[in-house]
Design an enzyme around this catalytic site. Structure first.
Site, PDB file in Angstrom:
ATOM      1  N   CYS A 122       0.809  -1.221   0.000  1.00  0.00           N
ATOM      2  CA  CYS A 122       0.000   0.000   0.000  1.00  0.00           C
ATOM      3  C   CYS A 122       0.842   1.271   0.000  1.00  0.00           C
ATOM      4  CB  CYS A 122      -0.885   0.018   1.238  1.00  0.00           C
ATOM      5  SG  CYS A 122       0.118   0.012   2.718  1.00  0.00           S
ATOM      6  N   CYS A 135      -0.742  -5.352   7.057  1.00  0.00           N
ATOM      7  CA  CYS A 135      -0.385  -4.167   7.837  1.00  0.00           C
ATOM      8  C   CYS A 135       0.456  -4.539   9.056  1.00  0.00           C
ATOM      9  CB  CYS A 135      -1.630  -3.430   8.290  1.00  0.00           C
ATOM     10  SG  CYS A 135      -2.832  -3.214   6.981  1.00  0.00           S
TER      11      CYS A 135
END
Ligand code: FES
Length: 125
Positions: free
Chosen positions: A33, A102
């Site tokens: 990301c 993440c």
């Protein structure tokens, strides 16, 4: 979709900030990301006595950074090196599958900070 613990660490991140005279710093970016994280550590007698993070990322990245600082504080460098991505996610009572990547940032950032510290120590010898 997020656990209570994730929401808690996202709303009230622990150990957020910088350590200007840090003994080690790890910077990692998430290729998925593009988010970024810095982890700073202070080390005494081979133990992490202080740790802070700065994260430019999504809510899950902030929650995992916060959690990794709590897990690592007070641990020896060897113990902290063994903390894994799933340790971080498990301590937060899990992350939604699309957010698992993440948690990579947090564990990797911690490991990079320890490697940086060790490299600096080697250079001083
Ligand atoms: Fe980038 Fe979570 S979406 S770290």
């Amino acid at each position: 979709m997020y656990s209570e613990k994730v929401m808690d660490h996202f709303r009230n991140p622990r150990n957020m900030g910088e350590i200007p005279d840090a003994d080690g710093m790890g910077t990692v970016g998430n290729p998925v990301c593009g988010d970024m994280m810095n982890i700073y550590i202070k080390v005494e007698d081979n133990r992490i006595v202080d740790i802070k993070f700065k994260t430019f990322g999504c809510g899950a990245a902030i929650a995992t950074s916060s959690m990794v600082t709590e897990l690592a504080k007070g641990k020896t460098l060897d113990e902290a090196m063994k903390l894994t991505r799933s340790d971080v996610a498990d301590s937060l009572d899990g992350l939604p599958p699309v957010k698992m990547h993440c948690s990579n940032l947090a564990a990797d950032g911690l490991h990079e900070a320890i490697k940086d510290y060790r490299k600096k120590r080697e250079a001083e010898k």
